[in-house]
Design an enzyme around this catalytic site. Structure first.
Site, PDB file in Angstrom:
ATOM      1  N   LYS A 175       0.847  -1.193   0.000  1.00  0.00           N
ATOM      2  CA  LYS A 175       0.000   0.000   0.000  1.00  0.00           C
ATOM      3  C   LYS A 175       0.883   1.244   0.000  1.00  0.00           C
ATOM      4  O   LYS A 175       1.995   1.197   0.504  1.00  0.00           O
ATOM      5  CB  LYS A 175      -0.901   0.004   1.248  1.00  0.00           C
ATOM      6  N   LYS A 177      -1.957   1.236  -2.869  1.00  0.00           N
ATOM      7  CA  LYS A 177      -2.022   0.316  -4.003  1.00  0.00           C
ATOM      8  C   LYS A 177      -1.631   0.977  -5.317  1.00  0.00           C
ATOM      9  O   LYS A 177      -1.171   0.307  -6.236  1.00  0.00           O
ATOM     10  CB  LYS A 177      -3.413  -0.299  -4.110  1.00  0.00           C
ATOM     11  N   ASP A 203      -1.362  -5.201  -5.697  1.00  0.00           N
ATOM     12  CA  ASP A 203      -2.811  -5.126  -5.589  1.00  0.00           C
ATOM     13  C   ASP A 203      -3.428  -5.432  -6.947  1.00  0.00           C
ATOM     14  O   ASP A 203      -2.758  -5.406  -7.978  1.00  0.00           O
ATOM     15  CB  ASP A 203      -3.251  -3.756  -5.077  1.00  0.00           C
ATOM     16  N   HIS A 294      -6.523 -13.313  -7.851  1.00  0.00           N
ATOM     17  CA  HIS A 294      -7.368 -12.323  -7.183  1.00  0.00           C
ATOM     18  C   HIS A 294      -8.762 -12.381  -7.788  1.00  0.00           C
ATOM     19  O   HIS A 294      -8.917 -12.636  -8.978  1.00  0.00           O
ATOM     20  CB  HIS A 294      -6.788 -10.913  -7.328  1.00  0.00           C
ATOM     21  N   HIS A 327      -8.275 -15.491  -3.230  1.00  0.00           N
ATOM     22  CA  HIS A 327      -8.865 -14.743  -2.122  1.00  0.00           C
ATOM     23  C   HIS A 327     -10.235 -15.331  -1.798  1.00  0.00           C
ATOM     24  O   HIS A 327     -11.033 -15.608  -2.694  1.00  0.00           O
ATOM     25  CB  HIS A 327      -8.989 -13.268  -2.493  1.00  0.00           C
ATOM     26  N   SER A 379      -7.863 -12.069   3.373  1.00  0.00           N
ATOM     27  CA  SER A 379      -7.288 -10.743   3.164  1.00  0.00           C
ATOM     28  C   SER A 379      -8.399  -9.709   3.188  1.00  0.00           C
ATOM     29  O   SER A 379      -9.461  -9.918   2.608  1.00  0.00           O
ATOM     30  CB  SER A 379      -6.551 -10.699   1.813  1.00  0.00           C
TER      31      SER A 379
END
Length: 475
Positions: A175, A177, A203, A294, A327, A379
């Site tokens: 971060k 991101k 990200d 993701h 995720h 997450s």
């Protein structure tokens, strides 16, 4: 056209519109081991009987259309049609019901999630006779799942590659991101990995923007993880996001990552698409790369209870398309996820054989016949106080990923990583000693604070942070 050659409507077939249920509602049907089975939550328009609505779903997602066509006579509808074979009410919902549909295997191209979804969750979701439609679950028969490669490597192979056993893996999303230069980004990666994390992560929307082009990011991140590996003696990784505007560009990025010698790349599988994802998964297996997935855009599809597609279906699709991590929510963090529902699809990701269990939202028994498993990634809004619950909920075969919960540490990135590693090892040790993390978790963390000032500082800054909202997707 002469009268002698003109085709009459009365010749060959009877034209017109027939109720779907006359052909596609077959409650006497006995499902086959090779059928793909689907459970749909159906909300029909007022006046549409459940049998007609369920049959319409079966028809419009397989061989049917709105009218009778003469080419029906050129094939065997009984062989190829989908069949609504059962209907059951939804408790507490007067206008909804579950329609079970069986699809013959020959309707689908082998090894193609794209083709599977084009039929089952295609135009039928815009059908006017339905107010809403949601795909709750799919049963993928072994005869179909065996046409897929699945995850590039799977859980056991990943552990062997990393030489890490007996605990969850630790990660961190860098971060902010967006906005960092490639060199500063690499510096943050190094600090987190040096502090004790196993992975850091791009990200989902970090691709190749003007402030940080992908090639520069890849080079600085590779340098960072190599330096951290040399200092710690542990194998480290950074999820280099290969997602791109074209499949060719995506593959170029994955190839460059392999040339740099990094262990893992990343893909946004819903925005990137299943065809691209499957291609990347095949490349990763052939070239020894792990693949982190993701799920950006999933909530657009799965968050509403009455329309769309449940994430357990997207999870099964990912296991077939290919990915080593995905995720999966946190239960305790800032993102949507009810415990029983989450653990249901976590099992569908990791385990080889999963029994039907409606209490966890699993409508069908699923046999993956030794397809490699996928590590669930927790997450989103988690910090050190969540560590006992995360360890207890997800177990060892998981990745616990702290973005703000690492980089938000008041002393910096490396101390934030130290705090998370100490908290995790304290929880694993306590669990192995037989302590109840659900009941004693906070005490375990407080005890660890006595010999870790980094953890004590993290506990102090995040002691009041909670995300207490009701989940939308309940059973």
């Amino acid at each position: 056209m002469s009268p002698k050659t003109e085709t009459k409507a009365s010749v060959g077939f009877k034209a017109g519109v027939k109720d779907y249920r006359l052909t596609y509602y077959t409650p006497e049907y006995q499902t086959k081991d090779t059928d793909i089975l689907a459970a749909f939550r159906v909300t029909p328009q007022p006046g549409v009987p459940p049998e007609e609505a369920g049959a319409a779903v079966a028809a419009e997602s397989s061989t049917g259309t709105w009218t009778t066509v003469w080419t029906d006579g050129l094939t065997s509808l009984d062989r190829y049609k989908g069949r609504c074979y059962d209907i059951e009410p939804v408790p507490g919902e007067e206008t909804q019901f579950i329609a079970y549909v069986a699809y013959p295997l020959d309707l689908f191209e082998e090894g193609s999630v794209t083709n599977l979804f084009t039929s089952i969750v295609g135009n039928v979701f815009g059908f006017k006779a339905l107010r809403a439609l949601r795909l709750e679950d799919l049963r993928i028969p072994p005869s179909y799942s065996k046409t897929f490669q699945g995850p590039p490597h799977g859980i056991q192979v990943e552990r062997d590659k990393l030489n890490k056993y007996g605990r969850p893996l630790l990660g961190c999303t860098i971060k902010p991101k967006l906005g960092l230069s490639a060199k500063n980004y690499g510096r943050a990666v190094y600090e987190c990995l040096r502090g004790g994390l196993d992975f850091t992560k791009d990200d989902e929307n970090v691709n190749s923007q003007p402030f940080m082009r992908w090639r520069d990011r890849f080079v600085f991140c590779a340098e960072a993880l190599n330096k951290a590996q040399a200092e710690t003696g542990e194998i480290k990784g950074h999820y280099l996001n290969a997602t791109a505007g074209t499949c060719e560009e995506m593959m170029k990025r994955a190839i460059f990552a392999r040339e740099l010698g990094v262990p893992i790349v990343m893909h946004d599988y819903l925005t990137g698409g299943f065809t691209a994802n499957t291609s990347l998964a095949h490349y990763c297996r052939d070239n020894g790369l792990l693949l982190h997935i993701h799920r950006a855009m999933h909530a657009v599809i799965d968050r509403q209870r009455n329309h769309g597609m449940h994430f357990r279906v997207l999870a099964k699709a990912l296991r077939m398309s290919g990915g080593d991590h995905i995720h999966a929510g946190t239960v305790v963090g800032k993102l949507e996820g009810e415990r029983d529902v989450t653990l249901g699809f976590v099992d569908l990701l990791r385990d080889d054989f999963i029994e039907k269990d409606r209490s966890r939202g699993i409508y069908f028994t699923q046999d993956w016949v030794s397809m490699p498993g996928v590590l669930p990634v927790a997450s989103g809004g988690i910090h050190v106080w969540h560590m006992p619950a995360l360890t207890e909920i997800f177990g060892d075969d998981s990745v616990l990923q702290f973005g703000g919960g690492t980089l938000g540490h008041p002393w910096g990135n490396a101390p934030g990583a130290v705090a998370n590693r100490v908290a995790l090892e304290a929880c694993v040790q306590a669990r192995n000693e037989g302590r109840d993390l659900a009941r004693e978790g906070n005490e375990v963390i407080r005890e660890a604070c006595k010999w870790s000032p980094e953890l004590a500082a993290a506990c102090e800054i995040w002691k009041e942070i909670k995300f207490e909202f009701d989940v939308i997707d309940r059973l």
